[in-house]
Design a protein around this motif. Structure first.
Motif, mmCIF file in Angstrom:
data_model
loop_
_atom_site.group_PDB
_atom_site.id
_atom_site.type_symbol
_atom_site.label_atom_id
_atom_site.label_comp_id
_atom_site.label_asym_id
_atom_site.label_seq_id
_atom_site.Cartn_x
_atom_site.Cartn_y
_atom_site.Cartn_z
ATOM 1 N N GLY A 83 0.801 -1.219 0.000
ATOM 2 C CA GLY A 83 0.000 0.000 0.000
ATOM 3 C C GLY A 83 0.832 1.267 0.000
ATOM 4 N N LEU A 84 2.171 1.123 0.022
ATOM 5 C CA LEU A 84 3.051 2.288 0.043
ATOM 6 C C LEU A 84 3.191 2.894 -1.345
ATOM 7 C CD1 LEU A 84 5.904 0.869 2.302
ATOM 8 C CD2 LEU A 84 4.050 2.402 2.981
ATOM 9 N N PHE A 85 3.486 4.185 -1.363
ATOM 10 C CA PHE A 85 3.762 4.866 -2.622
ATOM 11 C C PHE A 85 5.219 4.620 -3.000
ATOM 12 C CE2 PHE A 85 0.172 7.392 -1.070
ATOM 13 C CZ PHE A 85 -0.640 7.361 -2.192
ATOM 14 N N VAL A 86 5.448 4.245 -4.247
ATOM 15 C CA VAL A 86 6.782 3.965 -4.774
ATOM 16 C C VAL A 86 6.999 4.900 -5.956
ATOM 17 C CG1 VAL A 86 8.250 2.191 -5.800
ATOM 18 C CG2 VAL A 86 6.557 1.555 -4.075
ATOM 19 N N PRO A 87 8.172 5.551 -6.031
ATOM 20 C CA PRO A 87 8.414 6.447 -7.173
ATOM 21 C C PRO A 87 8.262 5.710 -8.508
ATOM 22 C CG PRO A 87 10.124 6.726 -5.526
ATOM 23 C CD PRO A 87 9.309 5.528 -5.111
ATOM 24 N N HIS A 88 7.585 6.362 -9.432
ATOM 25 C CA HIS A 88 7.398 5.844 -10.782
ATOM 26 C C HIS A 88 8.771 5.701 -11.449
ATOM 27 C CE1 HIS A 88 6.032 5.728 -14.961
ATOM 28 N NE2 HIS A 88 4.855 5.389 -14.478
ATOM 29 N N ALA A 89 8.905 4.803 -12.386
ATOM 30 C CA ALA A 89 10.186 4.557 -13.057
ATOM 31 C C ALA A 89 10.745 5.821 -13.706
ATOM 32 C CB ALA A 89 10.032 3.452 -14.097
ATOM 33 N N THR A 90 9.883 6.649 -14.295
ATOM 34 C CA THR A 90 10.384 7.863 -14.944
ATOM 35 C C THR A 90 10.917 8.861 -13.918
ATOM 36 O OG1 THR A 90 8.140 8.776 -14.996
ATOM 37 C CG2 THR A 90 8.914 7.652 -16.981
ATOM 38 N N THR A 91 10.304 8.895 -12.743
ATOM 39 C CA THR A 91 10.770 9.768 -11.671
ATOM 40 C C THR A 91 12.134 9.304 -11.174
ATOM 41 O OG1 THR A 91 8.507 10.304 -11.004
ATOM 42 C CG2 THR A 91 10.224 10.630 -9.352
ATOM 43 N N THR A 92 12.277 8.006 -10.976
ATOM 44 C CA THR A 92 13.557 7.438 -10.539
ATOM 45 C C THR A 92 14.634 7.687 -11.586
ATOM 46 O OG1 THR A 92 12.403 5.753 -9.256
ATOM 47 C CG2 THR A 92 14.698 5.305 -9.814
ATOM 48 N N LYS A 94 14.802 10.104 -13.833
ATOM 49 C CA LYS A 94 15.165 11.520 -13.851
ATOM 50 C C LYS A 94 16.111 11.846 -12.699
ATOM 51 C CE LYS A 94 13.149 16.135 -13.435
ATOM 52 N NZ LYS A 94 11.904 16.882 -13.305
ATOM 53 N N ARG A 95 15.815 11.338 -11.515
ATOM 54 C CA ARG A 95 16.689 11.579 -10.363
ATOM 55 C C ARG A 95 18.085 11.033 -10.621
ATOM 56 N NH1 ARG A 95 12.557 9.614 -5.640
ATOM 57 N NH2 ARG A 95 11.001 11.245 -5.946
ATOM 58 N N ARG A 96 18.159 9.827 -11.165
ATOM 59 C CA ARG A 96 19.465 9.213 -11.452
ATOM 60 C C ARG A 96 20.226 9.996 -12.516
ATOM 61 N NH1 ARG A 96 17.594 2.904 -11.350
ATOM 62 N NH2 ARG A 96 17.401 2.769 -9.089
ATOM 63 N N MET A 97 19.506 10.488 -13.515
ATOM 64 C CA MET A 97 20.148 11.297 -14.560
ATOM 65 C C MET A 97 20.761 12.555 -13.941
ATOM 66 S SD MET A 97 19.644 10.162 -17.846
ATOM 67 C CE MET A 97 19.440 11.612 -18.839
ATOM 68 N N LEU A 98 20.016 13.233 -13.097
ATOM 69 C CA LEU A 98 20.516 14.447 -12.448
ATOM 70 C C LEU A 98 21.706 14.133 -11.547
ATOM 71 C CD1 LEU A 98 17.127 16.178 -11.606
ATOM 72 C CD2 LEU A 98 18.902 17.087 -13.116
ATOM 73 N N GLU A 99 21.564 13.104 -10.722
ATOM 74 C CA GLU A 99 22.639 12.735 -9.802
ATOM 75 C C GLU A 99 23.907 12.344 -10.569
ATOM 76 O OE1 GLU A 99 20.614 9.759 -7.515
ATOM 77 O OE2 GLU A 99 19.697 11.263 -6.189
ATOM 78 N N GLY A 100 23.746 11.667 -11.689
ATOM 79 C CA GLY A 100 24.881 11.284 -12.509
ATOM 80 C C GLY A 100 25.594 12.470 -13.135
ATOM 81 N N ARG A 101 24.921 13.607 -13.174
ATOM 82 C CA ARG A 101 25.504 14.825 -13.722
ATOM 83 C C ARG A 101 25.939 15.788 -12.628
ATOM 84 N NH1 ARG A 101 22.735 12.283 -17.262
ATOM 85 N NH2 ARG A 101 22.907 12.647 -19.498
ATOM 86 N N GLY A 102 26.029 15.277 -11.402
ATOM 87 C CA GLY A 102 26.557 16.080 -10.299
ATOM 88 C C GLY A 102 25.539 16.852 -9.477
ATOM 89 N N TRP A 103 24.253 16.643 -9.731
ATOM 90 C CA TRP A 103 23.219 17.334 -8.969
ATOM 91 C C TRP A 103 22.916 16.574 -7.689
ATOM 92 C CZ3 TRP A 103 20.885 21.950 -10.174
ATOM 93 C CH2 TRP A 103 21.172 22.470 -11.448
#
Length: 113
Positions: A83-92, A94-103
């Motif tokens: 019943g928990l909310f899990v980040p959608h694949a596109t959200t995950t 996007k976060r990984r893309m940003l983090e991989g670019r130093g954000w």
């Protein structure tokens, strides 16, 4: 090569359409709290050099590569077993893309606001 030209066209198209980006009510509320209540300098709806849209970018010296993502319900799916909310694949992604670019990405989910 062709990939560089395609990326340049994509980035250009994103930059042309930034006027069409709208903020959610949650995003607007968070921006107001950051600016008016906490006095944190920031920009809204920033598009990175790679063409990734960020809800809020901090402008405080030393924190320019901090992205705040105000995630509404459409950024999540509900786990049917817990019943928990899990980040959608596109959200995950996007976060990984940003983090991989130093954000540094700070996600604020709708259910915590």
């Amino acid at each position: 090569g062709g990939g560089a030209r395609a990326m340049a066209r994509w980035r250009g198209a994103l930059m042309e359409n930034t006027d069409e980006i709208t903020s959610s009510g949650l995003h607007t509320d968070m921006s107001r709290i950051l600016g008016e209540v906490l006095g944190v300098p920031h920009d809204n709806e920033v598009v990175t050099q790679d063409g990734i849209s960020i809800d809020i970018q901090l402008k405080k010296p030393g924190y320019e590569h901090y992205a705040i993502e105000v995630d509404g319900p459409h950024h999540y799916v509900r786990d049917v077993t817990t019943g928990l909310f899990v980040p959608h694949a596109t959200t995950t992604y996007k976060r990984r893309m940003l983090e991989g670019r130093g954000w540094r990405v700070v996600a604020i989910p709708f259910y915590d606001i």
